[in-house]
Design a protein around this motif. Structure first.
Motif, PDB file in Angstrom:
ATOM      1  N   GLN A  52     103.285 -24.805 -10.556  1.00 45.39           N
ATOM      2  CA  GLN A  52     102.006 -25.144  -9.922  1.00 45.39           C
ATOM      3  C   GLN A  52     101.700 -26.627 -10.067  1.00 45.39           C
ATOM      4  O   GLN A  52     101.227 -27.271  -9.127  1.00 45.39           O
ATOM      5  CB  GLN A  52     100.884 -24.314 -10.545  1.00 45.39           C
ATOM      6  CG  GLN A  52     100.911 -22.852 -10.144  1.00 45.39           C
ATOM      7  CD  GLN A  52      99.803 -22.060 -10.795  1.00 45.39           C
ATOM      8  OE1 GLN A  52      99.242 -22.468 -11.822  1.00 45.39           O
ATOM      9  NE2 GLN A  52      99.476 -20.920 -10.223  1.00 45.39           N
ATOM     10  N   ILE A  53     101.985 -27.174 -11.244  1.00 46.96           N
ATOM     11  CA  ILE A  53     101.717 -28.595 -11.477  1.00 46.96           C
ATOM     12  C   ILE A  53     102.640 -29.458 -10.619  1.00 46.96           C
ATOM     13  O   ILE A  53     102.213 -30.439  -9.988  1.00 46.96           O
ATOM     14  CB  ILE A  53     101.881 -28.927 -12.976  1.00 46.96           C
ATOM     15  CG1 ILE A  53     100.764 -28.262 -13.781  1.00 46.96           C
ATOM     16  CG2 ILE A  53     101.872 -30.433 -13.207  1.00 46.96           C
ATOM     17  CD1 ILE A  53     100.945 -28.340 -15.274  1.00 46.96           C
ATOM     18  N   MET A  54     103.924 -29.078 -10.533  1.00 52.38           N
ATOM     19  CA  MET A  54     104.864 -29.837  -9.702  1.00 52.38           C
ATOM     20  C   MET A  54     104.519 -29.715  -8.224  1.00 52.38           C
ATOM     21  O   MET A  54     104.809 -30.610  -7.430  1.00 52.38           O
ATOM     22  CB  MET A  54     106.294 -29.334  -9.949  1.00 52.38           C
ATOM     23  CG  MET A  54     106.830 -29.656 -11.325  1.00 52.38           C
ATOM     24  SD  MET A  54     108.486 -29.004 -11.561  1.00 52.38           S
ATOM     25  CE  MET A  54     109.390 -29.914 -10.322  1.00 52.38           C
ATOM     26  N   GLY A  55     103.869 -28.596  -7.849  1.00 50.69           N
ATOM     27  CA  GLY A  55     103.480 -28.405  -6.457  1.00 50.69           C
ATOM     28  C   GLY A  55     102.493 -29.445  -5.962  1.00 50.69           C
ATOM     29  O   GLY A  55     102.357 -29.664  -4.744  1.00 50.69           O
ATOM     30  N   ASN A  56     101.806 -30.107  -6.896  1.00 51.27           N
ATOM     31  CA  ASN A  56     100.850 -31.134  -6.497  1.00 51.27           C
ATOM     32  C   ASN A  56     101.538 -32.383  -5.944  1.00 51.27           C
ATOM     33  O   ASN A  56     100.868 -33.261  -5.382  1.00 51.27           O
ATOM     34  CB  ASN A  56      99.962 -31.518  -7.690  1.00 51.27           C
ATOM     35  CG  ASN A  56      99.074 -30.372  -8.126  1.00 51.27           C
ATOM     36  OD1 ASN A  56      98.538 -29.639  -7.296  1.00 51.27           O
ATOM     37  ND2 ASN A  56      98.932 -30.184  -9.420  1.00 51.27           N
ATOM     38  N   LEU A  57     102.855 -32.467  -6.103  1.00 48.29           N
ATOM     39  CA  LEU A  57     103.593 -33.577  -5.495  1.00 48.29           C
ATOM     40  C   LEU A  57     103.452 -33.585  -3.981  1.00 48.29           C
ATOM     41  O   LEU A  57     103.561 -34.632  -3.340  1.00 48.29           O
ATOM     42  CB  LEU A  57     105.080 -33.480  -5.862  1.00 48.29           C
ATOM     43  CG  LEU A  57     105.487 -33.862  -7.291  1.00 48.29           C
ATOM     44  CD1 LEU A  57     106.940 -33.506  -7.525  1.00 48.29           C
ATOM     45  CD2 LEU A  57     105.249 -35.346  -7.524  1.00 48.29           C
ATOM     46  N   LYS A  58     103.203 -32.392  -3.398  1.00 53.75           N
ATOM     47  CA  LYS A  58     103.101 -32.325  -1.936  1.00 53.75           C
ATOM     48  C   LYS A  58     101.899 -33.104  -1.422  1.00 53.75           C
ATOM     49  O   LYS A  58     101.864 -33.490  -0.245  1.00 53.75           O
ATOM     50  CB  LYS A  58     103.020 -30.884  -1.466  1.00 53.75           C
ATOM     51  CG  LYS A  58     101.731 -30.161  -1.816  1.00 53.75           C
ATOM     52  CD  LYS A  58     101.774 -28.723  -1.360  1.00 53.75           C
ATOM     53  CE  LYS A  58     100.509 -27.975  -1.762  1.00 53.75           C
ATOM     54  NZ  LYS A  58     100.574 -26.553  -1.426  1.00 53.75           N
ATOM     55  N   ILE A  59     100.910 -33.365  -2.278  1.00 49.98           N
ATOM     56  CA  ILE A  59      99.755 -34.161  -1.869  1.00 49.98           C
ATOM     57  C   ILE A  59     100.198 -35.582  -1.546  1.00 49.98           C
ATOM     58  O   ILE A  59      99.860 -36.145  -0.497  1.00 49.98           O
ATOM     59  CB  ILE A  59      98.678 -34.155  -2.973  1.00 49.98           C
ATOM     60  CG1 ILE A  59      98.157 -32.734  -3.191  1.00 49.98           C
ATOM     61  CG2 ILE A  59      97.531 -35.105  -2.622  1.00 49.98           C
ATOM     62  CD1 ILE A  59      97.205 -32.601  -4.365  1.00 49.98           C
ATOM     63  N   VAL A  60     100.982 -36.165  -2.452  1.00 51.06           N
ATOM     64  CA  VAL A  60     101.461 -37.537  -2.245  1.00 51.06           C
ATOM     65  C   VAL A  60     102.528 -37.579  -1.150  1.00 51.06           C
ATOM     66  O   VAL A  60     102.516 -38.476  -0.301  1.00 51.06           O
ATOM     67  CB  VAL A  60     102.007 -38.115  -3.564  1.00 51.06           C
ATOM     68  CG1 VAL A  60     102.524 -39.530  -3.350  1.00 51.06           C
ATOM     69  CG2 VAL A  60     100.916 -38.118  -4.637  1.00 51.06           C
ATOM     70  N   THR A  61     103.450 -36.597  -1.158  1.00 52.49           N
ATOM     71  CA  THR A  61     104.505 -36.596  -0.140  1.00 52.49           C
ATOM     72  C   THR A  61     103.934 -36.393   1.261  1.00 52.49           C
ATOM     73  O   THR A  61     104.468 -36.933   2.231  1.00 52.49           O
ATOM     74  CB  THR A  61     105.552 -35.506  -0.435  1.00 52.49           C
ATOM     75  OG1 THR A  61     104.895 -34.249  -0.617  1.00 52.49           O
ATOM     76  CG2 THR A  61     106.354 -35.837  -1.667  1.00 52.49           C
ATOM     77  N   THR A  62     102.840 -35.637   1.378  1.00 48.90           N
ATOM     78  CA  THR A  62     102.182 -35.495   2.676  1.00 48.90           C
ATOM     79  C   THR A  62     101.676 -36.843   3.164  1.00 48.90           C
ATOM     80  O   THR A  62     101.832 -37.196   4.341  1.00 48.90           O
ATOM     81  CB  THR A  62     101.011 -34.496   2.592  1.00 48.90           C
ATOM     82  OG1 THR A  62     101.508 -33.205   2.249  1.00 48.90           O
ATOM     83  CG2 THR A  62     100.275 -34.409   3.925  1.00 48.90           C
ATOM     84  N   GLY A  63     101.068 -37.622   2.256  1.00 46.91           N
ATOM     85  CA  GLY A  63     100.593 -38.957   2.628  1.00 46.91           C
ATOM     86  C   GLY A  63     101.726 -39.861   3.074  1.00 46.91           C
ATOM     87  O   GLY A  63     101.606 -40.608   4.053  1.00 46.91           O
ATOM     88  N   ILE A  64     102.867 -39.787   2.367  1.00 49.88           N
ATOM     89  CA  ILE A  64     104.017 -40.633   2.716  1.00 49.88           C
ATOM     90  C   ILE A  64     104.593 -40.239   4.073  1.00 49.88           C
ATOM     91  O   ILE A  64     104.838 -41.093   4.946  1.00 49.88           O
ATOM     92  CB  ILE A  64     105.095 -40.537   1.615  1.00 49.88           C
ATOM     93  CG1 ILE A  64     104.553 -41.121   0.297  1.00 49.88           C
ATOM     94  CG2 ILE A  64     106.365 -41.266   2.041  1.00 49.88           C
ATOM     95  CD1 ILE A  64     105.459 -40.908  -0.889  1.00 49.88           C
ATOM     96  N   LEU A  65     104.820 -38.924   4.288  1.00 50.90           N
ATOM     97  CA  LEU A  65     105.357 -38.462   5.569  1.00 50.90           C
ATOM     98  C   LEU A  65     104.365 -38.677   6.704  1.00 50.90           C
ATOM     99  O   LEU A  65     104.755 -38.943   7.846  1.00 50.90           O
ATOM    100  CB  LEU A  65     105.726 -36.982   5.471  1.00 50.90           C
ATOM    101  CG  LEU A  65     106.863 -36.634   4.498  1.00 50.90           C
ATOM    102  CD1 LEU A  65     107.072 -35.134   4.431  1.00 50.90           C
ATOM    103  CD2 LEU A  65     108.155 -37.324   4.925  1.00 50.90           C
TER     104      LEU A  65
END
Length: 335
Positions: free
Chosen positions: A102-115
């Motif tokens: 769940q904690i690692m899933g928060n990476l998608k917040i930053v990766t969404t911004g990058i993509l």
């Protein structure tokens, strides 16, 4: 603004999703085949989109509905990405525990911004980038347990494969969202026509999963269509209705807002779920939860507030003409 109302409704529905799913269990187990939930949700979204498209065609002038194969063939891609993501998700959980995932899933917040920046060419200000990072920090903070607990140690003790698969899972989730937004905004087609294409392929892929499960199980419980509604209760149908409604709201946001709004909605929903769990499931609130909520609210304000509300702009004061003093200037002449 309309998108604010839609995003708020999405937050409420998403937060209730986990609660309804938990309530649909009996003695901690599912009496129904959980794989049938996404399939029925896709069918529900498909039916609703067909009804709205039919109404839109009756009331409006001729709608734009692109039917050439070059455009239609792009719509299965999000389903393929989500299918790969689901498999990567299960593989990740073989190496890390649920809390770490769940904690690692928060990476998608930053990766969404990058993509979002790379593929959709949407420029974000420095304050907005800071807000996105703060959102990831806030959601992570709310999920971290006390450092005296074993789960805190497990966060940094997983094998390298777990971190790599977790990062890949986050990237795939962000990629699916950004690509879906690209499809929805690619042309001026009717939203409901685009939904029909998305959900048709979504239903096909979910049905393929049910068929695959039958072959793996040797048809022990019979074909999937015979046990489609086995074990269903009112709460289970509410889960289907909730999942279908959130999907329709997300597609609306993809068409008329963007992925970042969706990310904020789902992140706030996670925090709202934790707060509701305090009253519904005797969940004990932690200091980390309160700190996470504060950080996420700051991030929300930083991203959506006008810049003049965040930075004190120097005021320009016009001088009073009467206060100006003429200063004589000596002119030297050439000798």
């Amino acid at each position: 603004m309309k998108w604010c109302l839609v995003a708020s409704l999405l937050t409420v529905l998403t937060s209730s999703q986990g609660i309804l799913t938990t309530l649909s269990q009996t003695n901690g187990k599912y009496k129904y085949d959980y794989a049938t939930i996404p399939f029925l949700a896709e069918v529900l979204k498909l039916i609703v989109s067909c009804v709205f498209l039919w109404r839109e065609r009756k009331k409006s002038p001729p709608l734009k509905m692109t039917t050439d194969w070059k455009t239609v063939r792009l719509f299965p891609i999000p389903s393929v990405i989500y299918l790969i993501h689901n498999n990567v998700q299960f593989a990740t959980l073989m190496y890390v525990d649920t809390s770490t995932y769940q904690i690692m899933g928060n990476l998608k917040i930053v990766t969404t911004g990058i993509l979002f920046r790379l593929f959709l060419k949407k420029k974000l200000s420095n304050l907005q980038w800071m807000a996105i990072v703060l959102l990831a920090v806030g959601t992570t903070t709310s999920q971290v347990k006390g450092c005296g607990e074993a789960s805190c140690d497990s966060l940094f003790s997983a094998p390298i494969q777990g971190y790599m698969l977790g990062s890949l899972s986050a990237c795939l989730s962000a990629l699916a969202g950004v690509y879906t937004e690209f499809l929805m905004k690619k042309n001026n087609d009717s939203l409901y026509w685009q939904n029909i294409q998305l959900y048709t392929f979504g239903a096909i892929f979910n049905m393929a999963r049910l068929v695959t499960d039958d072959f793996r199980g040797g048809f022990e419980n019979g074909p999937w269509w015979q046990r489609l509604f086995n074990g269903y209760s009112i709460t289970t149908w509410l889960v289907v209705l909730n999942l279908g409604s959130t999907g329709l709201l997300v597609s609306w946001l993809m068409k008329y807002a963007d992925n970042i709004v969706k990310v904020y909605s789902t992140s706030m929903a996670m925090l709202l779920t934790m707060v509701l769990s305090v009253f519904l499931f005797s969940f004990k609130p932690t200091l980390q939860l309160f700190l996470g909520i504060i950080i996420c609210m700051m991030s929300l304000h930083m991203y959506f507030a006008p810049p003049n509300m965040l930075v004190d702009m120097p005021s320009t004061i016009k001088p009073d003409p009467e206060s100006l003093v003429d200063v004589p200037v000596d002119r030297k002449t050439d000798s």
